[in-house]
Design a protein around this motif. Structure first.
Motif, PDB file in Angstrom:
ATOM      1  N   PRO A   1     -68.387  64.253  28.280  1.00  0.00           N
ATOM      2  CA  PRO A   1     -68.140  64.138  25.941  1.00  0.00           C
ATOM      3  C   PRO A   1     -69.457  62.879  25.306  1.00  0.00           C
ATOM      4  O   PRO A   1     -70.185  61.963  25.791  1.00  0.00           O
ATOM      5  CB  PRO A   1     -67.450  63.387  25.684  1.00  0.00           C
ATOM      6  CG  PRO A   1     -66.833  62.536  27.341  1.00  0.00           C
ATOM      7  CD  PRO A   1     -67.580  62.861  28.190  1.00  0.00           C
ATOM      8  N   ASN A   2     -69.441  63.146  24.296  1.00  0.00           N
ATOM      9  CA  ASN A   2     -70.528  62.881  23.542  1.00  0.00           C
ATOM     10  C   ASN A   2     -70.100  61.758  22.875  1.00  0.00           C
ATOM     11  O   ASN A   2     -69.144  62.497  21.403  1.00  0.00           O
ATOM     12  CB  ASN A   2     -72.156  63.844  22.555  1.00  0.00           C
ATOM     13  CG  ASN A   2     -72.549  63.641  21.770  1.00  0.00           C
ATOM     14  OD1 ASN A   2     -72.725  62.844  21.610  1.00  0.00           O
ATOM     15  ND2 ASN A   2     -73.358  64.238  21.293  1.00  0.00           N
ATOM     16  N   ILE A   3     -70.173  60.670  23.304  1.00  0.00           N
ATOM     17  CA  ILE A   3     -69.635  59.790  22.647  1.00  0.00           C
ATOM     18  C   ILE A   3     -70.687  58.483  21.791  1.00  0.00           C
ATOM     19  O   ILE A   3     -71.560  58.079  22.096  1.00  0.00           O
ATOM     20  CB  ILE A   3     -69.036  58.687  23.428  1.00  0.00           C
ATOM     21  CG1 ILE A   3     -67.684  59.818  23.858  1.00  0.00           C
ATOM     22  CG2 ILE A   3     -67.946  57.387  22.929  1.00  0.00           C
ATOM     23  CD1 ILE A   3     -67.212  58.977  25.204  1.00  0.00           C
ATOM     24  N   THR A   4     -70.615  58.504  20.116  1.00  0.00           N
ATOM     25  CA  THR A   4     -71.292  57.328  19.158  1.00  0.00           C
ATOM     26  C   THR A   4     -70.185  56.222  19.569  1.00  0.00           C
ATOM     27  O   THR A   4     -69.461  57.002  18.474  1.00  0.00           O
ATOM     28  CB  THR A   4     -71.825  58.098  18.186  1.00  0.00           C
ATOM     29  OG1 THR A   4     -72.773  59.576  19.012  1.00  0.00           O
ATOM     30  CG2 THR A   4     -72.427  57.432  17.506  1.00  0.00           C
ATOM     31  N   ALA A   5     -71.034  55.291  19.734  1.00  0.00           N
ATOM     32  CA  ALA A   5     -70.059  54.080  18.847  1.00  0.00           C
ATOM     33  C   ALA A   5     -71.114  53.165  17.462  1.00  0.00           C
ATOM     34  O   ALA A   5     -72.498  53.075  18.305  1.00  0.00           O
ATOM     35  CB  ALA A   5     -70.227  53.126  20.130  1.00  0.00           C
ATOM     36  N   VAL A   6     -70.345  52.985  16.500  1.00  0.00           N
ATOM     37  CA  VAL A   6     -70.636  52.270  15.586  1.00  0.00           C
ATOM     38  C   VAL A   6     -69.577  51.261  15.860  1.00  0.00           C
ATOM     39  O   VAL A   6     -68.897  51.077  15.790  1.00  0.00           O
ATOM     40  CB  VAL A   6     -70.564  52.918  14.754  1.00  0.00           C
ATOM     41  CG1 VAL A   6     -72.027  54.402  14.750  1.00  0.00           C
ATOM     42  CG2 VAL A   6     -69.819  53.553  14.243  1.00  0.00           C
ATOM     43  N   SER A   7     -70.049  50.239  14.810  1.00  0.00           N
ATOM     44  CA  SER A   7     -69.235  49.102  13.939  1.00  0.00           C
ATOM     45  C   SER A   7     -69.669  49.538  12.526  1.00  0.00           C
ATOM     46  O   SER A   7     -69.517  50.103  11.106  1.00  0.00           O
ATOM     47  CB  SER A   7     -69.912  47.662  14.168  1.00  0.00           C
ATOM     48  OG  SER A   7     -70.982  47.251  14.279  1.00  0.00           O
ATOM     49  N   LEU A   8     -67.715  48.649  12.012  1.00  0.00           N
ATOM     50  CA  LEU A   8     -68.174  49.010  10.647  1.00  0.00           C
ATOM     51  C   LEU A   8     -66.768  47.592   9.849  1.00  0.00           C
ATOM     52  O   LEU A   8     -66.393  47.263  10.593  1.00  0.00           O
ATOM     53  CB  LEU A   8     -67.244  50.506  10.453  1.00  0.00           C
ATOM     54  CG  LEU A   8     -65.984  50.667  10.921  1.00  0.00           C
ATOM     55  CD1 LEU A   8     -65.166  50.250   9.558  1.00  0.00           C
ATOM     56  CD2 LEU A   8     -65.679  52.484  11.306  1.00  0.00           C
ATOM     57  N   HIS A   9     -67.156  48.008   8.505  1.00  0.00           N
ATOM     58  CA  HIS A   9     -66.185  46.625   8.178  1.00  0.00           C
ATOM     59  C   HIS A   9     -65.772  47.540   6.742  1.00  0.00           C
ATOM     60  O   HIS A   9     -66.760  48.423   6.163  1.00  0.00           O
ATOM     61  CB  HIS A   9     -67.431  45.304   7.029  1.00  0.00           C
ATOM     62  CG  HIS A   9     -65.521  44.263   6.892  1.00  0.00           C
ATOM     63  ND1 HIS A   9     -65.316  45.105   5.726  1.00  0.00           N
ATOM     64  CD2 HIS A   9     -66.189  43.530   7.746  1.00  0.00           C
ATOM     65  CE1 HIS A   9     -64.838  43.132   5.499  1.00  0.00           C
ATOM     66  NE2 HIS A   9     -65.247  43.086   7.305  1.00  0.00           N
ATOM     67  N   PRO A  10     -64.036  47.711   6.758  1.00  0.00           N
ATOM     68  CA  PRO A  10     -63.555  48.540   6.248  1.00  0.00           C
ATOM     69  C   PRO A  10     -63.899  48.463   4.558  1.00  0.00           C
ATOM     70  O   PRO A  10     -63.293  48.218   3.140  1.00  0.00           O
ATOM     71  CB  PRO A  10     -62.358  48.974   6.479  1.00  0.00           C
ATOM     72  CG  PRO A  10     -61.442  47.192   6.965  1.00  0.00           C
ATOM     73  CD  PRO A  10     -63.043  47.391   7.631  1.00  0.00           C
ATOM     74  N   GLY A  11     -63.891  46.546   4.555  1.00  0.00           N
ATOM     75  CA  GLY A  11     -64.071  45.398   3.246  1.00  0.00           C
ATOM     76  C   GLY A  11     -62.607  45.144   3.059  1.00  0.00           C
ATOM     77  O   GLY A  11     -61.376  45.100   3.775  1.00  0.00           O
ATOM     78  N   GLY A  12     -62.472  44.907   2.198  1.00  0.00           N
ATOM     79  CA  GLY A  12     -60.910  43.694   1.822  1.00  0.00           C
ATOM     80  C   GLY A  12     -60.265  44.543   1.805  1.00  0.00           C
ATOM     81  O   GLY A  12     -60.413  45.668   0.563  1.00  0.00           O
ATOM     82  N   VAL A  13     -59.008  44.527   1.677  1.00  0.00           N
ATOM     83  CA  VAL A  13     -57.890  45.578   1.651  1.00  0.00           C
ATOM     84  C   VAL A  13     -56.585  45.098   1.433  1.00  0.00           C
ATOM     85  O   VAL A  13     -56.222  44.220   1.978  1.00  0.00           O
ATOM     86  CB  VAL A  13     -57.934  46.651   3.377  1.00  0.00           C
ATOM     87  CG1 VAL A  13     -56.885  47.734   2.531  1.00  0.00           C
ATOM     88  CG2 VAL A  13     -59.340  47.164   3.586  1.00  0.00           C
ATOM     89  N   VAL A  14     -56.190  45.789   0.353  1.00  0.00           N
ATOM     90  CA  VAL A  14     -54.726  44.935   0.078  1.00  0.00           C
ATOM     91  C   VAL A  14     -53.832  45.796   0.830  1.00  0.00           C
ATOM     92  O   VAL A  14     -53.903  46.869   0.539  1.00  0.00           O
ATOM     93  CB  VAL A  14     -54.318  45.508  -1.461  1.00  0.00           C
ATOM     94  CG1 VAL A  14     -53.080  45.553  -2.056  1.00  0.00           C
ATOM     95  CG2 VAL A  14     -55.178  44.350  -2.893  1.00  0.00           C
ATOM     96  N   THR A  15     -52.693  45.579   1.613  1.00  0.00           N
ATOM     97  CA  THR A  15     -51.849  46.091   2.128  1.00  0.00           C
ATOM     98  C   THR A  15     -50.977  44.677   3.139  1.00  0.00           C
ATOM     99  O   THR A  15     -51.016  44.092   2.313  1.00  0.00           O
ATOM    100  CB  THR A  15     -52.160  46.393   3.641  1.00  0.00           C
ATOM    101  OG1 THR A  15     -52.961  45.176   4.773  1.00  0.00           O
ATOM    102  CG2 THR A  15     -53.651  47.234   3.585  1.00  0.00           C
TER     103      THR A  15
END
Length: 105
Positions: A1-15
């Motif tokens: 499989p072709n897997i690409t790993a990244v990191s992310l931040h969704p930001g402050g989220v109201v939940t």
């Protein structure tokens, strides 16, 4: 499989995850003020999901960091080559412990 790993931040989220946090979870006047302020500057859950969706559906750069639906500068720890090697060694050890293998391109 072709897997690409990244990191992310969704930001402050109201939940509802904030309901147990002092001030934001407080049901009194202070909590109401804090929740109102959060709603003014934080994202909705839909807006918070957009960066994850972007990374899943759009071409992204392996190992990059994403925020607000685009590539963003990495922090100091993320640029630490020794830490990167430590993490990769740990990942490969866990994979090997499961009897699997992984080869990076």
């Amino acid at each position: 499989p072709n897997i690409t790993a990244v990191s992310l931040h969704p930001g402050g989220v109201v939940t509802d995850v904030w309901r147990g946090v002092p001030l934001l979870g407080d049901r009194g006047v202070v909590g109401a003020i804090a929740r109102t302020a959060a709603r003014l500057v934080w994202k909705t859950s839909t807006e918070g999901a957009l960066t994850s969706i972007h990374c899943a559906l759009e071409p992204v750069k392996r190992g990059a960091f994403y925020a607000d639906e685009s590539e963003a500068p990495k922090g100091k720890v993320a640029k630490d080559v020794a830490m990167e090697q430590l993490v990769m060694d740990w990942v490969f050890a866990r994979i090997a412990a499961d009897g699997q293998s992984l080869t990076l391109p």
